[in-house]
Write a protein that holds these residues in place. Structure first.
Motif, PDB file in Angstrom:
ATOM      1  N   LEU A   1      38.975  35.863  51.999  1.00  0.00           N
ATOM      2  CA  LEU A   1      39.226  35.328  50.669  1.00  0.00           C
ATOM      3  C   LEU A   1      39.236  36.460  49.674  1.00  0.00           C
ATOM      4  CD1 LEU A   1      37.327  32.102  49.642  1.00  0.00           C
ATOM      5  CD2 LEU A   1      39.686  32.735  49.197  1.00  0.00           C
ATOM      6  N   GLY A   2      38.895  37.640  50.201  1.00  0.00           N
ATOM      7  CA  GLY A   2      38.939  38.803  49.353  1.00  0.00           C
ATOM      8  C   GLY A   2      37.703  38.906  48.509  1.00  0.00           C
ATOM      9  N   GLN A   3      37.898  39.455  47.340  1.00  0.00           N
ATOM     10  CA  GLN A   3      36.754  39.870  46.559  1.00  0.00           C
ATOM     11  C   GLN A   3      35.991  38.723  45.918  1.00  0.00           C
ATOM     12  OE1 GLN A   3      39.521  42.202  43.917  1.00  0.00           O
ATOM     13  NE2 GLN A   3      38.228  41.208  42.439  1.00  0.00           N
ATOM     14  N   LEU A   4      36.543  37.515  45.973  1.00  0.00           N
ATOM     15  CA  LEU A   4      35.845  36.416  45.310  1.00  0.00           C
ATOM     16  C   LEU A   4      34.729  35.830  46.159  1.00  0.00           C
ATOM     17  CD1 LEU A   4      38.686  34.538  43.422  1.00  0.00           C
ATOM     18  CD2 LEU A   4      37.172  36.349  42.677  1.00  0.00           C
ATOM     19  N   THR A   5      34.681  36.199  47.445  1.00  0.00           N
ATOM     20  CA  THR A   5      33.688  35.637  48.353  1.00  0.00           C
ATOM     21  C   THR A   5      32.267  35.772  47.813  1.00  0.00           C
ATOM     22  OG1 THR A   5      35.129  36.352  50.114  1.00  0.00           O
ATOM     23  CG2 THR A   5      32.949  35.598  50.752  1.00  0.00           C
TER      24      THR A   5
ATOM     25  N   VAL B   1      31.830  42.669  35.956  1.00  0.00           N
ATOM     26  CA  VAL B   1      33.023  43.198  36.616  1.00  0.00           C
ATOM     27  C   VAL B   1      32.695  43.562  38.067  1.00  0.00           C
ATOM     28  CG1 VAL B   1      34.711  45.083  36.599  1.00  0.00           C
ATOM     29  CG2 VAL B   1      33.994  44.039  34.447  1.00  0.00           C
ATOM     30  N   ALA B   2      31.538  44.189  38.249  1.00  0.00           N
ATOM     31  CA  ALA B   2      31.160  44.614  39.601  1.00  0.00           C
ATOM     32  C   ALA B   2      30.859  43.414  40.502  1.00  0.00           C
ATOM     33  CB  ALA B   2      29.955  45.539  39.538  1.00  0.00           C
ATOM     34  N   ILE B   3      30.110  42.463  39.979  1.00  0.00           N
ATOM     35  CA  ILE B   3      29.785  41.280  40.783  1.00  0.00           C
ATOM     36  C   ILE B   3      31.060  40.533  41.143  1.00  0.00           C
ATOM     37  CG2 ILE B   3      28.632  39.024  40.770  1.00  0.00           C
ATOM     38  CD1 ILE B   3      26.456  40.253  39.099  1.00  0.00           C
ATOM     39  N   GLY B   4      32.031  40.581  40.239  1.00  0.00           N
ATOM     40  CA  GLY B   4      33.314  39.938  40.499  1.00  0.00           C
ATOM     41  C   GLY B   4      34.100  40.588  41.625  1.00  0.00           C
ATOM     42  N   GLY B   5      33.514  41.604  42.238  1.00  0.00           N
ATOM     43  CA  GLY B   5      34.154  42.217  43.387  1.00  0.00           C
ATOM     44  C   GLY B   5      35.188  43.262  43.012  1.00  0.00           C
ATOM     45  N   ASN B   6      35.233  43.652  41.743  1.00  0.00           N
ATOM     46  CA  ASN B   6      36.182  44.686  41.340  1.00  0.00           C
ATOM     47  C   ASN B   6      35.568  46.057  41.568  1.00  0.00           C
ATOM     48  OD1 ASN B   6      38.297  42.956  40.053  1.00  0.00           O
ATOM     49  ND2 ASN B   6      36.523  42.343  38.831  1.00  0.00           N
TER      50      ASN B   6
ATOM     51  N   LYS C   1      42.742  47.920  42.331  1.00  0.00           N
ATOM     52  CA  LYS C   1      42.994  46.474  42.390  1.00  0.00           C
ATOM     53  C   LYS C   1      41.915  45.706  41.629  1.00  0.00           C
ATOM     54  CE  LYS C   1      44.785  44.004  45.743  1.00  0.00           C
ATOM     55  NZ  LYS C   1      46.211  43.780  45.927  1.00  0.00           N
ATOM     56  N   PHE C   2      42.312  44.618  40.994  1.00  0.00           N
ATOM     57  CA  PHE C   2      41.321  43.859  40.236  1.00  0.00           C
ATOM     58  C   PHE C   2      41.656  42.381  40.230  1.00  0.00           C
ATOM     59  CE2 PHE C   2      43.746  42.684  36.506  1.00  0.00           C
ATOM     60  CZ  PHE C   2      44.773  43.616  36.484  1.00  0.00           C
ATOM     61  N   LYS C   3      40.630  41.572  39.938  1.00  0.00           N
ATOM     62  CA  LYS C   3      40.824  40.144  39.718  1.00  0.00           C
ATOM     63  C   LYS C   3      40.028  39.752  38.488  1.00  0.00           C
ATOM     64  CE  LYS C   3      42.315  37.500  43.620  1.00  0.00           C
ATOM     65  NZ  LYS C   3      42.339  38.307  44.845  1.00  0.00           N
ATOM     66  N   ILE C   4      40.718  39.343  37.446  1.00  0.00           N
ATOM     67  CA  ILE C   4      40.034  38.923  36.223  1.00  0.00           C
ATOM     68  C   ILE C   4      39.111  37.739  36.541  1.00  0.00           C
ATOM     69  CG2 ILE C   4      40.390  37.838  33.974  1.00  0.00           C
ATOM     70  CD1 ILE C   4      41.511  40.409  33.537  1.00  0.00           C
ATOM     71  N   GLY C   5      39.590  36.827  37.376  1.00  0.00           N
ATOM     72  CA  GLY C   5      38.805  35.639  37.723  1.00  0.00           C
ATOM     73  C   GLY C   5      37.445  36.014  38.288  1.00  0.00           C
ATOM     74  N   GLY C   6      37.406  37.064  39.088  1.00  0.00           N
ATOM     75  CA  GLY C   6      36.148  37.538  39.662  1.00  0.00           C
ATOM     76  C   GLY C   6      35.155  37.892  38.568  1.00  0.00           C
ATOM     77  N   SER C   7      35.649  38.623  37.571  1.00  0.00           N
ATOM     78  CA  SER C   7      34.757  39.061  36.495  1.00  0.00           C
ATOM     79  C   SER C   7      34.225  37.871  35.702  1.00  0.00           C
ATOM     80  CB  SER C   7      35.498  40.007  35.556  1.00  0.00           C
ATOM     81  OG  SER C   7      36.059  41.056  36.285  1.00  0.00           O
ATOM     82  N   ILE C   8      35.082  36.857  35.503  1.00  0.00           N
ATOM     83  CA  ILE C   8      34.622  35.673  34.764  1.00  0.00           C
ATOM     84  C   ILE C   8      33.492  34.999  35.542  1.00  0.00           C
ATOM     85  CG2 ILE C   8      35.279  33.409  33.860  1.00  0.00           C
ATOM     86  CD1 ILE C   8      38.109  34.527  33.477  1.00  0.00           C
TER      87      ILE C   8
END
Ligand code: ATP
Ligand code: MG
Lengths: 499, 360
Positions: free
Chosen positions: B13-17, B276-281, B287-294
């Motif tokens: 699922l990538g970085q959101l796991t 940002v870090a916890i969001g898996g970025n 590569k980044f996911k804004i959703g992760g940071s939220i």
């Protein structure tokens, strides 16, 4: 098991998401032999090697060294067992000095005796004839020298098994000979050498035995002297490569156009001395010369890749200013850079994103290519260039070296340039595909695209170019065309003999 | 289904796991601790409106500024491979400008004036962000070092803007921004987060900013040779963060109805970077996911509120928070992830083999 078996890999399996990289592969290396590992791009050569060196863990199979079953858990582990490697992509640290690179990670304690190490490094460099000083920053050396330093680093580790994954792709003939002398020397001392390359002549020059892989499966193991070159190629690609005859030296295409497409007068950059250059529509020409002769720097100046200092440039008869890559792209110029890892791939992005990147940049940030169009483009070029990838969404960094190169080629082809500059486009590309690329260049030319081609292989340039610009010491020293386009004449001009 | 589970555990699922697991764990933990912790009720607020109330609402509401800042910080991180540590100070400046303009009309605060005040706050925040961005993009200074300047002097600048005072602003409009719009039971800051997230989504849909930012962050040299103006992209990421700072600052002011340049969004920069870090970025860019940071922002807020609910004193909260965050970041690190996915694939492969055998 025979007495002199050094290394045996049996029934090796390795899967990646969506690909079976290795399937039940056997490989045997004997003491004091040079063993070529051959196969097309993506056949699994680098993967087999990375398993041997502990970078990847195999999913099945076993490895024994000198008859003893071993498990190799990490690169450090492999080194301790006497297995040293020079990887396909240079993995040294450009910010460190040559000697630091040679000894990095091998100090026993935190205190490193700099002076002593530098002295030792200088000794090795001299012995191997590598033109670098130990205190020099590695990044300031040419790619070839960096590659040699990587080899020096491996050799100094008192290894039993030395692995060279495409070590010669950025070396010129002289350097290749130096390397071969070194390999023979090690061989006579009982070191087993695994040698991966796409240069068939080199295989026949230096190797004793050949193992061929195809699509992750073992095709067979042969004595080099018993396997003629045509048979080797047939085994690698799974069919006869009869097209070889289609393209022969001197068979240069007719030019159908006369318009001058690009013209530069006194063009110079931070790295290139002033030079004149022009190319007509539909012409294929090339820059040749030894590494460091300034051939790459010249084409970089054309593309605006380095800081341009001066010169008059005309595209299609119009005066233009090209100081940044984007200017060149807007005028229909594409440039495939020499160093794929540093200047080409965006490793973590997908194959799709890498393919559409340049086109997207030309369209501008406000006109994104729709997702479905991106996918269509990616699929089209994956098919056209036969790129081996699990899917179009696979990160490009996990593709095999040759397939990464194809992705970047696809990127520039997709921009439909009027003028394409290809710096070492066939580096790391297998024999079959090399030919495909040469054909592609000629086809582009027929369609009216101008191409400047740079290659370390003179034969390749002779096959495609109708004009060669010869460089030496950062100056243009000659221009060859027509009947002067032959190996002997090129070599003579490069070396500085009077033409 | 099985395939999805496997993908989830092997990090497919990538970085959101990791952030999703973290949220789930916190929820479960709270439910066990106090089954009524997440109960949502309907209450009448001081204006007599029907509004949603409960711990969950106050967590989501309280994380709003953090979530908005984290969105902008993600972009800066991706493009520049470093973080802006001046967002808290810059938000104090933006908040001060916001109040200064509101005060300029002498008491009569109407909707138009609020818009003007917000635009002014935005412009000022974007100017300061451009200053940071120029240091980073043009002069190639490490982002943390470059933004250290504004981090140090930002709150003094905010102090000067309102002459050292902490003026209050009271108006129904400001109240609506800071708490509830009459007739809508959801806190306005939450709605603003949703709006910002949609704006980012649209930005990435209608431009190629995402692709260009990732390219610059992953391989600057290659990006340049493909014609991308990396200086512009980096600068732009700071300017966008500037907008986020102005939004967060204005929300902060509206919540309290006053500007306190000393305490407004104090220490928020570290939480932002953590989100940002916890969001898996990767904090190194790319590569980044804004959703992760939220999600990361909500993890941090939920953690804080949980600790407070457990009657941990506010001085101790920081230490507990640190422990949990270390755990999250370590679990999310590539090393642990690789180990974990290897383990997962082994388990699932064994199962598969067993199934195949069974079929025979
Ligand atoms: N880390 C990885 N993740 C996913 N797939 C991978 C990874 N490494 C290699 N592969 C895949 O495994 C296959 C074999 O790759 P490998 O690098 O071994 O080829 P190769 O024979 O060295 O090719 P080349 O001549 O192009 O270097 C390819 O299809 C490649 O895409
Ligand atoms: Mg390879």
């Amino acid at each position: 098991m025979q007495e002199d078996t050094l290394l045996q890999m049996r029934h090796i399996d390795k899967r990646f998401p969506g690909v079976r990289a290795l399937n039940d592969v056997d490989f045997t290396l004997r003491k004091g032999e040079i063993h070529a590992l051959m196969g097309e791009n993506g056949a699994g050569k680098s993967t087999l090697i990375k398993i041997l060196t502990g970078v990847y863990q195999m999913d099945g199979g076993e490895i024994s060294v000198e008859g003893e079953k071993v498990s190799i858990r990490s690169p450090q582990d492999a080194q301790n067992k006497g297995i040293s490697t020079v990887y396909q992509e240079i993995t040294l640290c450009p910010n460190l000095t040559v000697s630091e690179n040679m000894f990095i990670g091998r100090g026993k304690g935190a205190w490193v005796k700099h002076k002593a190490l530098e002295k030792r490094a200088d000794e090795i460099l001299t012995k191997l004839g590598i033109p670098a000083r130990s205190s020099q920053q590695l990044g300031s050396c040419s790619l070839a020298v960096q590659q040699m330093v990587a080899i020096a680093r491996a050799v100094d580790m008192n290894c039993k098994v030395l692995i060279l994954d495409e070590p010669t792709s950025s070396l010129d003939d002289k350097e290749v000979n130096m390397l071969f002398a070194l390999m023979r020397d090690l061989k006579s001392r009982g070191v087993g050498i695994i040698f991966v390359t796409h240069f068939l002549e080199q295989v026949y020059e230096v190797s004793d035995r050949i193992t061929v892989l195809r699509n992750g499966e073992l095709v067979g193991e042969y004595l080099t002297k018993d396997l003629p070159q045509v048979d080797l190629v047939a085994k690698m690609i799974g069919k006869e490569l009869d097209e070889l005859s289609d393209l022969s030296e001197g068979d240069v295409h007719e030019e159908n156009y006369n318009e001058v497409l690009y013209e530069a007068e006194n063009l110079s950059s931070s790295d290139a001395k002033p030079f004149d250059f022009s190319i007509r529509r539909g012409e294929v020409n090339g820059f040749t010369g030894l590494l460091g002769s300034g051939r790459s720097e010249s084409v970089r100046a054309i593309f605006g890749a380095d800081k341009v200092n001066g010169g008059n440039v005309k595209v299609k008869g119009q005066n233009v200013k090209i100081t940044h890559p984007i200017d060149a792209m807007k005028h229909g110029i594409g440039y495939l850079a020499e160093d794929r890892k540093r200047d080409g791939i965006i490793a973590e992005l997908s194959v799709r994103e890498n393919i559409i990147l340049a086109l997207q940049v030309m369209n501008g940030i406000f006109k994104p290519i729709s997702r479905s169009e991106q996918e269509a483009f990616a699929d089209e070029y994956i098919k056209a260039l036969n790129i081996k990838t699990a899917s179009r969404e696979t990160p490009v960094g996990s593709l095999s070296g040759g397939n990464q190169q194809k992705v970047i080629l696809a990127r520039w082809l997709l921009t439909h340039p009027d003028y394409l500059i290809l710096d070492e486009p066939t580096r790391g590309i297998d024999v079959g595909t090399k030919l495909e690329i040469q054909k592609l260049v000629l086809k582009l030319a027929e369609e009216g695209v101008s191409v400047t081609f740079i290659s370390s292989e003179v034969e390749e340039m002779l096959r495609t170019c109708s004009r060669l610009i010869v460089m030496r010491d950062r100056h243009v020293v000659g221009e060859l065309k027509g009947k002067d386009l032959n190996q002997a004449q090129v070599m003579k001009t490069i070396a500085g003999g009077e033409a | 289904m099985k395939k999805n589970v496997k993908r989830f555990f092997s990090g497919g699922l990538g970085q959101l796991t990791i952030p999703i697991i973290a949220i789930l764990l916190l929820v479960i933990f709270n439910l066990i601790r106090d089954p009524s912790f997440f109960s949502i009720g309907i209450a009448h607020n001081s204006d007599g409106n029907m509004v949603l109330a409960g711990n969950l609402i106050s967590i989501i509401n309280g994380a709003s500024e953090l979530a908005i800042l984290a969105m902008g910080m993600t972009l800066v991180t991706a493009a520049c491979g470093g973080q802006d540590i001046s967002v808290g100070a810059a938000a104090a400046i933006a908040g001060s400008v916001f109040v200064k303009v509101l005060k300029s009309s002498g008491g009569n605060i109407h909707g138009g004036l609020v818009v003007a005040a917000f635009v002014a706050a935005c412009i000022v925040a974007m100017l300061f962000a451009s200053f940071n961005g120029t240091l980073v993009a043009v002069f190639k200074i490490q982002p943390m070092i470059a933004t250290l300047i504004l981090y140090t002097c930002g709150r003094s600048i905010a102090y000067w803007i309102n002459g050292g005072a902490t003026p209050t602003v009271s108006s129904p409009v400001i109240n609506a921004i800071g708490s509830f719009i009459p007739g809508i039971p959801i806190p306005t800051p939450v709605l603003i987060v949703v709006l910002m997230a949609i704006l980012f989504r649209l930005l990435f849909h209608f431009t190629s900013l995402e692709l260009f930012t990732q390219s610059v962050g992953i391989n600057g040299s290659a990006a340049r040779l493909n014609g991308i103006n990396s200086t512009f992209i980096k600068l732009l990421s700071f300017v966008i963060l500037g907008v986020c700072v102005a939004v967060a600052g204005s929300i902060g002011v509206s919540r309290l109805g006053l500007i306190n340049h000393e305490t407004l969004l104090l220490d928020v920069e570290m939480d932002t970077i953590l989100a940002v870090a916890i969001g898996g970025n990767s904090l190194g860019g790319g590569k980044f996911k804004i959703g992760g940071s939220i999600i990361g922002a909500y993890v941090i807020q939920m953690l804080t509120i949980t600790l407070y609910a457990m009657k941990v004193s506010s001085t101790d909260v920081k230490a507990y928070k640190a422990i949990v965050i270390i755990l999250l970041v370590v679990i999310g690190s590539p090393v642990v992830k690789a180990k974990f996915s290897k383990f997962a694939s082994k388990v699932f492969n064994k199962e598969k083999k067993a199934v195949v055998k069974g079929a025979e």
